[in-house]
Design an enzyme around this catalytic site. Structure first.
Site: not given
Ligand SMILES: Cc1ncc(C[n+]2csc(CCOP(=O)(O)OP(=O)(O)O)c2C)c(N)n1
Ligand SMILES: [Mg+2]
Length: 671
Positions: A36, A164, A267, A414, A476
């Site tokens: 990435h 995210g 990305h 939790e 539960h």
């Molecule tokens: C809990 C979780 N769900 C999905 C992913 C897969 N994933 C990796 S990065 C991302 C989102 C990318 O958007 P952002 O967080 O804004 O990062 P950017 O592309 O801007 O670096 C996803 C869905 C993950 N790593 N963790």
């Protein structure tokens, strides 16, 4: 004259340093053909200002206890962290490791893994976990500060979080907890790039993050994440906040990658030779892949040593401190030798007094002893303190702005609790334990999994561990949870049968420095079964014969509250002249670690097997045999969700009883 720490950074100089991160990241991703580049390129300037002007660290001493913590919550941007570790001169990491990014055996895994390299404070990748670990780290810092004072503990926790990270549900729990506790030493740098994998952030979110954080009690600010002076200004302002700080850093994903920057293609798409060449041009970086010119590398290495003086001064203060020894023992999480005799004494008392009580109450008794012997246990519950029995006499509660305590009201959070507990353990100096109902282990499972992956000492206290919950009903009543938890590698799952086993399981959990533990406790009463006192910790082998006849024809295998049913079943068989044995299995995980001959002996070769557990069968076939192959023993347990009603009626409804176990044994004997 302006004091040196007030001098604004020079944009050109910062950009040159930051471009080293950018190009290393691009080269590593291009070499690995995956990874990435977008985040490292977008946030390189922010990271450079942070590391060069604010982060208190000495690259040569990554385990300096009073270092500022840096958490890359958006773990997909791992090359940002690896670049920084190498550039600033952390031990172990080499340029070869960057060249072997994402290769088996290399410490530069796809996402940063704690323990693989010094300087990786926590394992990140599952979005939202890092920022939530950081809340625990910041809280641990405040708790230790209250105990040891500014001279020994006074540092900050910095986080880089992506869209995210802030969108994941766990972040809601974490920021609420941090805001309520006024963790002013926590600073989150949000990569506000308006883009996620699917495209524009607006496809899925219109959250006003600044208002959101503000409403949770945070201070908020924003800056141009590509303008060194503005980043500096925002970080400078954050230093003296009276609450946690969010800084929205406006950035451009993949900054410097022609045709890709600002789009979701930046990305994680592999750049390809053309884009790599274009990036070199754009960033004015005419060097070979993985080559950083001496002047830039030297400057980075100097940044890596600026904290050395501060670190030395700290060591000097510690040497002078009356608390030096106590501090070292605490930060190294030393368990005092007095713990074992104190717990043995408790076991003896329980074997004599033979209380009939829920194991959750027995857990409180064990914790009474533990919390008196240890100073670094910090307990808590996700709003179920009276049910989880996690708060022992004399444990002072931590409250907003007052960290001189050892009990945390996590609220109904939790997942946030489990992640914060991980953060506290990672920080060091604290052995966290926290409670909820076993059924809600699902609500913290991702953090439990990460604790197991990292191999950190965290104790999850999970009460109300079966249909024995009773009236609250199937929502539960856990049925599949023990099986699901036993499936997590390196998680020590315990289900003690009585007060004595409870004390033993607690000791095993506390002494395990490389695994988290989860202890399942009952709501309903059970008799004391271990009436013959032994100093030896019998639970340490995971399973053992509790009672039995030498010529046994039947072996009852059971855990937790069902062990007493097995004992009853054995008595009933004895009355009919059928000899049998009872094996208590408080921890399958530990049992599996025993030598094969021990395991075979405990399971009772030549006897028919009846397993009793008020949970699903999954996993039991390993011990009782396979139905499909015609070698099966019998399983008395759950085959569906539970039901609401007084617990004895619920057990009866599902046919989990000593009589059922006896009938099953006889059926097998007649075969
Ligand atoms: C809990 C979780 N769900 C999905 C992913 C897969 N994933 C990796 S990065 C991302 C989102 C990318 O958007 P952002 O967080 O804004 O990062 P950017 O592309 O801007 O670096 C996803 C869905 C993950 N790593 N963790
Ligand atoms: Mg984004």
């Amino acid at each position: 004259m302006t004091p040196p720490d007030q001098v604004l950074p020079d944009q050109h100089a910062v950009r040159r340093l930051a471009n080293a991160i950018r190009m290393l990241s691009v080269d590593a991703v291009e070499t690995a053909k995956s990874g990435h580049p977008g985040l490292p390129m977008g946030m390189a300037d922010v990271a450079t200002v942070l590391f060069s002007r604010f982060l208190n660290f000495d690259a040569a001493r990554p385990d300096w206890p009073d270092r500022d913590r840096f958490v890359l919550s958006a773990g997909h941007g791992s090359m940002l962290l690896y670049s920084l570790l190498w550039l600033t001169g952390y031990p172990e990491i080499t340029i070869e490791d960057l060249k072997h990014f994402r290769k088996v055996g290399s410490p530069t895994a796809g996402h940063p893994e704690h323990g693989d390299l010094p300087g990786i404070e926590t394992t990140t990748g599952p979005l939202g976990q890092g920022i939530s670990n950081a809340v625990g780290m910041a809280l641990a810092e405040r708790i230790l500060n209250a105990r040891f004072g500014d001279d020994l503990v006074n540092h900050k926790t910095y986080v880089i979080a992506s869209d995210g990270d802030l969108m994941e549900g766990i972040s809601h729990e974490a920021i609420g907890l941090a805001g309520n506790l006024k963790l002013s030493n926590l600073i989150v740098l949000w990569d506000n790039n308006n883009i996620t994998i699917d495209g524009a952030l607006s496809l899925s979110s219109h959250t006003d993050q600044l208002e959101r954080f503000e409403s949770e009690g945070w201070a908020v600010d924003s800056c141009d994440g590509l303008d060194a002076a503005d980043i500096f200004r925002a970080l400078q302002k954050a230093q003296n906040a009276d609450r946690p700080v969010l800084i929205a850093c406006r950035t451009i994903i993949g900054f410097g990658m022609p045709g890709r920057q600002g789009t979701q293609k930046a990305h994680s798409d592999a750049p390809g030779a053309d884009v790599v060449a274009g990036t070199r041009k754009e960033l004015d970086w005419p060097y070979e892949p993985f080559v950083v010119p001496d002047d830039i590398l030297n400057e980075w290495r100097a940044i890596g040593t600026t904290g050395a003086k501060v670190c030395d001064a700290w060591a000097g203060r510690k040497a002078q401190s009356k608390q030096a020894r106590e501090f070292d023992d605490t930060i190294n999480d030393v368990i005092p030798a007095s713990l074992s005799p104190a717990l043995v004494k408790l076991k003896e008392q329980l074997s004599t007094e033979r209380p009939k009580a829920g194991t959750r109450k027995m857990s409180e008794k064990a914790l009474d002893v533990i919390n008196a012997e240890l100073q670094n246990t910090v307990g808590g519950s996700a709003d179920l303190t009276p049910s989880n029995n996690t708060r022992t006499k004399g444990l002072i509660e931590i409250s907003p702005g007052n960290y001189n305590g050892r009990y945390i009201h996590y609220g109904i959070r939790e997942h946030g609790m489990a992640a914060a507990m991980n953060g506290m353990a990672l920080h060091g100096g604290i052995i966290p334990y926290g409670g909820t109902f076993l059924v809600f282990s699902d609500y913290c499972r991702p953090s439990i999994r990460l604790a197991a992956l990292m191999g950190i000492r965290v104790v999850f206290v999970m009460t109300h561990d079966s249909i024995g919950v009773g009236e609250d009903g199937p929502t539960h009543q856990p049925v599949e949870h023990l099986a699901a938890l036993r499936a997590i590698p390196n998680l020590k799952v315990f289900r003690p049968a009585d007060g004595v086993e409870t004390a033993e399981c607690w000791e095993l959990a506390l002494r395990d420095t490389t695994s988290p533990s989860l202890i399942a406790f009952s709501r309903q009463d059970v008799p004391t079964l271990r009436v013959q006192h032994t100093a030896e910790n019998l639970s340490a082998k995971g399973a053992y014969e509790l009672e039995g006849d030498a010529d046994a024809k039947v072996t009852f295998l059971a855990t937790g509250t069902e062990v007493s049913m097995a004992v009853e079943a054995r008595a009933k068989l004895a009355a009919e002249g059928i000899p049998s044995r009872v094996v208590s299995m408080p921890s399958w995980t530990l049992f599996e670690e025993q030598p094969e001959d021990y395991r075979r002996k405990v399971l009772g070769p030549g006897t028919v097997k009846v397993a009793i557990e008020a949970a699903v069968r999954q996993g039991w076939d390993r011990y009782i045999g396979s139905e499909l192959l015609g070698t099966a023993g019998a399983f008395v347990g759950m085959h569906s969700f539970g039901a609401s009603g007084p617990y004895k009626d619920v057990y009866a409804k599902f046919g989990i009883s000593a009589d059922a176990a006896v009938a099953a044994a006889k059926r097998l004997l007649e075969k």
